[in-house]
Write a protein that holds these residues in place. Structure first.
Motif, short mmCIF file in Angstrom:
data_model
loop_
_atom_site.label_atom_id
_atom_site.label_comp_id
_atom_site.label_asym_id
_atom_site.label_seq_id
_atom_site.Cartn_x
_atom_site.Cartn_y
_atom_site.Cartn_z
N VAL A 159 2.21 -5.16 -6.75
CA VAL A 159 2.69 -3.79 -6.89
C VAL A 159 4.20 -3.78 -7.05
N HIS A 160 4.89 -4.60 -6.27
CA HIS A 160 6.35 -4.62 -6.34
C HIS A 160 6.84 -5.02 -7.74
N GLN A 161 6.23 -6.04 -8.31
CA GLN A 161 6.65 -6.49 -9.64
C GLN A 161 6.31 -5.44 -10.70
N LEU A 162 5.15 -4.82 -10.59
CA LEU A 162 4.76 -3.79 -11.56
C LEU A 162 5.70 -2.58 -11.48
N VAL A 163 6.04 -2.15 -10.27
CA VAL A 163 6.95 -1.01 -10.13
C VAL A 163 8.33 -1.38 -10.69
N ASP A 164 8.77 -2.58 -10.43
CA ASP A 164 10.06 -3.02 -10.96
C ASP A 164 10.06 -3.02 -12.50
N ARG A 165 9.00 -3.55 -13.10
CA ARG A 165 8.91 -3.55 -14.57
C ARG A 165 8.83 -2.13 -15.11
N TRP A 166 8.07 -1.27 -14.43
CA TRP A 166 7.96 0.13 -14.85
C TRP A 166 9.34 0.78 -14.83
N ALA A 167 10.11 0.54 -13.78
CA ALA A 167 11.44 1.15 -13.64
C ALA A 167 12.38 0.69 -14.75
N ILE A 168 12.31 -0.58 -15.10
CA ILE A 168 13.17 -1.10 -16.17
C ILE A 168 12.80 -0.44 -17.50
N ARG A 169 11.53 -0.32 -17.77
CA ARG A 169 11.12 0.33 -19.03
C ARG A 169 11.41 1.82 -19.00
N LYS B 31 -3.79 0.03 -8.95
CA LYS B 31 -3.33 -0.52 -7.67
C LYS B 31 -3.35 0.57 -6.60
N ALA B 32 -2.90 1.77 -6.95
CA ALA B 32 -2.88 2.88 -5.98
C ALA B 32 -4.30 3.19 -5.51
N ARG B 33 -5.27 3.17 -6.43
CA ARG B 33 -6.66 3.41 -6.05
C ARG B 33 -7.19 2.27 -5.19
N THR B 34 -6.90 1.04 -5.57
CA THR B 34 -7.39 -0.13 -4.85
C THR B 34 -6.82 -0.21 -3.44
N LEU B 35 -5.55 0.10 -3.30
CA LEU B 35 -4.88 -0.03 -2.00
C LEU B 35 -4.95 1.25 -1.16
N PRO C 5 0.82 -1.23 0.00
CA PRO C 5 0.00 0.00 0.00
C PRO C 5 0.85 1.28 0.00
N LEU C 6 1.93 1.28 0.78
CA LEU C 6 2.80 2.44 0.82
C LEU C 6 3.54 2.60 -0.50
N LEU C 7 4.01 1.50 -1.06
CA LEU C 7 4.70 1.53 -2.35
C LEU C 7 3.80 2.11 -3.44
N ALA C 8 2.56 1.66 -3.49
CA ALA C 8 1.63 2.16 -4.51
C ALA C 8 1.40 3.66 -4.35
N LYS C 9 1.25 4.10 -3.12
CA LYS C 9 1.02 5.53 -2.86
C LYS C 9 2.26 6.35 -3.23
N GLN C 10 3.44 5.89 -2.83
CA GLN C 10 4.67 6.61 -3.12
C GLN C 10 4.95 6.64 -4.62
N TRP C 11 4.75 5.51 -5.29
CA TRP C 11 4.99 5.47 -6.74
C TRP C 11 4.07 6.45 -7.44
N LYS C 12 2.80 6.47 -7.06
CA LYS C 12 1.82 7.36 -7.71
C LYS C 12 2.20 8.82 -7.50
N LYS C 13 2.62 9.17 -6.30
CA LYS C 13 3.03 10.55 -6.02
C LYS C 13 4.24 10.92 -6.87
#
Length: 147
Positions: free
Chosen positions: A116-126, A92-96, A19-27
């Motif tokens: 969320v962790h896997q999605l953020v990791d894939r986003w960062a690589i791209r 994910k940010a909305r859901t969590l 939940p914190l990861l999703a919020k921080q990533w979105k911000k």
């Protein structure tokens, strides 16, 4: 800034519960998106103008044109390669949003691939691909400026 989001910021964010990861990533995404879109859309016309002003068929014109194309290609790259993951992360940010920020069990039952962790990791690589386009554009423009 774009490179930093993937290289140093994301690894630190990945230490957080979902939940914190999703919020921080979105911000981070919202702040960076507004800044970077403005910079890109103001830089592309400048590089294009420099290409236009250079002597026809000169190396300088070709280099500035290439720098313009590389920087402008960030838009389709982002739309094609990053938008699906960005949309999933925004969902994910909305859901969590209602989960406790420290809830380590917020994604129980979610596959590892959809976490969320896997999605953020894939986003960062791209995002590193986007960084490469921006960096290469800057190098080519610098080369043109020295000719």
């Amino acid at each position: 800034k774009t490179f930093n989001s993937s290289y140093s910021t994301t690894p630190a964010l990945l230490l957080a519960p979902a939940p914190l990861l999703a919020k921080q990533w979105k911000k981070q995404f919202d702040v960076d998106h507004n800044l970077l879109v403005g910079l890109a859309f103001s830089s592309v016309p400048v590089l294009g103008f420099l290409a236009y002003r250079a002597p026809p068929l000169s190396l300088v014109r070709k280099l500035y044109a290439l720098a313009t194309i590389l920087l402008a290609s960030v838009v389709p790259y982002s739309a094609l390669m990053m938008m699906p993951i960005t949309q999933q992360l925004a969902q994910k940010a909305r859901t969590l949003a209602s989960a406790a920020l420290t809830d380590v069990d917020a994604e129980v039952g979610v596959s590892q691939e959809d976490s969320v962790h896997q999605l953020v990791d894939r986003w960062a690589i791209r995002n590193l691909g986007r960084s490469a386009l921006i960096g290469l554009s800057a190098l080519v423009a610098a080369w043109a400026a020295t000719e």
